[in-house]
Design a protein around this motif. Structure first.
Motif, PDB file in Angstrom:
ATOM      1  N   UNK A  36      52.934 105.023  46.143  1.00 48.56           N
ATOM      2  CA  UNK A  36      54.338 103.789  45.350  1.00 48.56           C
ATOM      3  C   UNK A  36      54.936 104.929  44.332  1.00 48.56           C
ATOM      4  N   UNK A  37      53.691 105.792  43.745  1.00 50.90           N
ATOM      5  CA  UNK A  37      54.409 106.496  42.662  1.00 50.90           C
ATOM      6  C   UNK A  37      55.534 106.794  43.093  1.00 50.90           C
ATOM      7  N   UNK A  38      55.354 107.908  44.261  1.00 45.83           N
ATOM      8  CA  UNK A  38      56.611 108.661  45.165  1.00 45.83           C
ATOM      9  C   UNK A  38      57.705 107.773  45.006  1.00 45.83           C
ATOM     10  N   UNK A  39      57.793 106.389  44.866  1.00 51.16           N
ATOM     11  CA  UNK A  39      58.430 105.500  45.389  1.00 51.16           C
ATOM     12  C   UNK A  39      58.767 105.378  46.366  1.00 51.16           C
ATOM     13  N   UNK A  40      57.791 105.349  47.280  1.00 54.37           N
ATOM     14  CA  UNK A  40      57.714 104.731  49.236  1.00 54.37           C
ATOM     15  C   UNK A  40      57.223 103.974  49.170  1.00 54.37           C
ATOM     16  N   UNK A  41      57.533 103.009  49.045  1.00 53.27           N
ATOM     17  CA  UNK A  41      56.711 101.707  49.335  1.00 53.27           C
ATOM     18  C   UNK A  41      56.484 101.517  50.557  1.00 53.27           C
ATOM     19  N   UNK A  42      57.607 101.501  51.932  1.00 49.86           N
ATOM     20  CA  UNK A  42      56.751 101.231  53.079  1.00 49.86           C
ATOM     21  C   UNK A  42      55.730 102.238  53.469  1.00 49.86           C
ATOM     22  N   UNK A  43      56.131 103.025  53.462  1.00 50.63           N
ATOM     23  CA  UNK A  43      54.685 103.768  53.499  1.00 50.63           C
ATOM     24  C   UNK A  43      53.289 104.002  52.945  1.00 50.63           C
ATOM     25  N   UNK A  44      53.683 103.040  51.303  1.00 49.59           N
ATOM     26  CA  UNK A  44      52.928 102.917  51.251  1.00 49.59           C
ATOM     27  C   UNK A  44      52.775 101.274  51.274  1.00 49.59           C
ATOM     28  N   UNK A  45      52.820 100.631  51.660  1.00 50.50           N
ATOM     29  CA  UNK A  45      51.887  99.557  52.623  1.00 50.50           C
ATOM     30  C   UNK A  45      51.325 100.045  53.791  1.00 50.50           C
ATOM     31  N   UNK A  46      51.971 100.850  54.619  1.00 50.87           N
ATOM     32  CA  UNK A  46      51.361 100.930  56.205  1.00 50.87           C
ATOM     33  C   UNK A  46      49.659 101.887  54.891  1.00 50.87           C
TER      34      UNK A  46
END
Length: 421
Positions: free
Chosen positions: A108-118
Motif C-alpha cells: 500500500x505504501x508503494x501504491x500497489x493497491x491491488x496486490x496490497x488487497x491480495x
C-alpha cells in the motif's frame, strides 16, 4: 539466451497474465530463459502454483534479497507477499499471518493497491484457518478498504467469496449467500473458469445439509440457515451445540464446554435421553469411555456431575435419581441437540476440523477426551477416504480439512500476484 538477462517487460507481463489465469507451465516457459530478480520471482510463483514449495521459496527469497539491495521496494514487497502465500499453503500459519500483513502494508505504501488487497486477503485466510475469526474479519475489511472501484473483477470476486466464507463460519447464512451472489456476478464478469466454478460450488454447498437436529425424538438434517435460526434462539428453547460444544439458552451462550470433553460427553448423553433419565453406568461409559463400570468410576462420576451442574449455570438441573441421572429443564422448555452430520469419532473429528485450523492428533484427542491412539486410527481412516488432509511428519504432523473443501479464498494460491509492473 544469457540467464543473467532480466526478462523484458512484455514477456514479464505475459508471464504474469499466465499466473493470474492459473497457467503456471506457460509462465515457467516464458520466464525460464531469464535470470534476473523479476524472472526469479515469476518462476517462484509458478513453482508454488504447481506445489514445488521448496524450490519456489528459494527462488523468491533470492529475488527479494536482490530487490531489497537495489531499493526496489514495490517488487520486494510483492516477493514477500508470495512467500507469505507459500507459508499459508504449507500451513505455517503464524509466519503467513505476520508476513502477509507486513507485505500488505508495504504494498500500500508503494501504491500497489491491488496486490496490497491480495496480501491482506491472504492474511485473512491464514487467520481464518488458524481459528482467529475476529482477526480474519479485520484483515478482510482492510483488504476490501484497499480495493478501488476500478479493481479487476477477479479481485472483487475473490474478496466477496472470502467474505462469504467468513459469514458462513460465523453462521450468518443470509449474509453468506448475499456475499456469494456478489462473488458469482464478479466471477462471471472476470471470465475466470476456476473462479466461476468455485462460486457456483459455494452456492450449491450453501443449500446442502451441514448438521443434524434432534428434537422431540425426531431427527432431521439442517442447512446453514436452519443452524442460524437455532443459534438466534427463542424463548423457552435450550440448544446443545455438539459441533461447538456449547449450550445456548434463548439464543444466549450459557456454557462453553469446548475444552471440557468429559462434561460435554455427559451433557450430550443426558440431552439425547431427555426427558428420560440415563442410568449411572451408561452415563459413566459415555463420560469415561469405559466398558465395565466400577465403584471408582461411580465416585468420579458424582464429582463430574457436580462440575457439570456448576458449568451449566442454572440452565436446568441435573438431578440424581437413585441409580440414574436426569436433566430437568422445567415445563414448556424445548431441548434441541445440534449434532455433526457423521456420528461417532469420525463425525466429532470432522466437526472439530470445521474451524479450518490444522490440528495435531494429540490436540484433537485432548479436545475430544479421546486417547491419541484412538484419534490416530480415526484420522487414518478419514485420510484414506479423503476427508482430511495430512501435512508434515513426526511431531509436526497436522490434520485439516482438505483444500478442495475450502473456498477460493483458501485454495487459489498466488493467482492474484503479478510481479512485473
Amino acid at each position: 539466451m544469457d540467464a543473467a538477462v532480466e526478462i523484458p517487460a512484455d514477456l514479464g507481463a505475459r508471464a504474469a497474465r499466465s499466473l493470474a489465469a492459473g497457467d503456471a507451465l506457460d509462465a515457467l516457459k516464458v520466464a525460464g530463459p531469464f535470470g534476473g530478480p523479476h524472472a526469479l520471482a515469476l518462476r517462484g510463483i509458478a513453482l508454488a502454483q504447481i506445489g514445488a514449495y521448496a524450490e519456489a521459496r528459494a527462488a523468491l527469497e533470492r529475488a527479494a534479497r536482490v530487490f531489497a539491495a537495489s531499493g526496489a521496494e514495490r517488487a520486494r514487497a510483492r516477493a514477500s507477499a508470495a512467500l507469505g502465500e507459500i507459508a499459508l499453503a504449507q500451513r505455517e500459519l503464524g509466519e503467513a499471518r505476520r508476513g502477509l500483513v507486513e507485505a500488505g502494508d508495504a504494498l500500500e505504501r508503494a501504491g500497489d493497491l491491488t496486490n496490497a488487497a491480495w496480501a491482506r486477503l491472504g492474511a485473512a485466510r491464514a487467520a481464518l484457518l488458524d481459528g482467529h475469526v475476529a482477526e480474519a474479519e479485520r484483515a478482510l475489511a482492510a483488504a476490501e478498504a484497499t480495493v478501488t472501484g476500478d479493481a479487476p473483477a477477479f479481485t472483487r470476486a475473490a474478496l466477496a467469496l472470502a467474505r462469504a466464507e467468513l459469514h458462513a463460519r460465523l453462521v450468518r447464512a443470509s449474509s453468506a449467500r448475499r456475499a456469494a451472489g456478489q462473488a458469482a456476478a464478479c466471477a462471471r464478469a472476470s471470465g475466470h473458469p476456476q473462479l466461476i466454478a468455485e462460486t457456483e460450488r459455494f452456492l450449491r454447498a450453501h443449500d446442502e445439509p451441514v448438521a443434524r437436529v434432534l428434537r422431540g425424538g425426531r431427527e432431521e438434517l439442517a442447512r446453514l440457515a436452519d443452524v442460524e435460526a437455532l443459534a438466534a434462539g427463542a424463548a423457552g428453547r435450550v440448544v446443545v451445540d455438539a459441533i461447538r460444544r456449547r449450550v445456548l439458552d434463548g439464543g444466549a451462550a450459557r456454557a462453553d464446554l469446548s475444552r471440557r470433553p468429559v462434561l460435554f460427553a455427559m451433557l450430550e448423553a443426558l440431552a439425547r435421553a431427555h426427558p428420560a433419565a440415563v442410568a449411572t453406568a451408561d452415563l459413566a461409559r459415555a463420560a469415561f469411555g469405559v466398558r465395565a463400570v466400577n465403584e471408582s468410576h461411580r465416585r468420579r462420576l458424582r464429582v463430574e456431575v457436580g462440575r457439570l451442574r456448576a458449568a451449566l449455570g442454572g440452565v436446568g438441573v441435573v438431578k440424581a435419581l437413585g441409580n440414574a441421572y436426569r436433566w430437568e429443564l422445567g415445563g414448556g422448555v424445548e431441548l434441541v441437540l445440534l449434532a455433526p452430520l457423521e456420528p461417532g469419532d469420525a463425525g466429532a473429528i470432522c466437526a472439530l476440523l470445521a474451524d479450518g485450523a490444522a490440528w495435531s492428533a494429540a490436540a484433537i484427542g485432548a479436545a475430544l477426551g479421546k486417547s491419541t491412539r484412538t484419534v490416530q486410527r480415526a484420522l487414518a481412516d478419514l485420510a484414506l477416504a479423503g476427508a482430511v488432509e495430512v501435512t508434515g511428519g513426526g511431531p509436526s504432523r497436522r490434520y485439516a480439512r482438505p483444500r478442495a473443501a475450502l473456498s477460493i479464498a483458501s485454495q487459489m494460491l498466488l493467482l492474484g500476484l503479478a510481479l512485473p509492473g
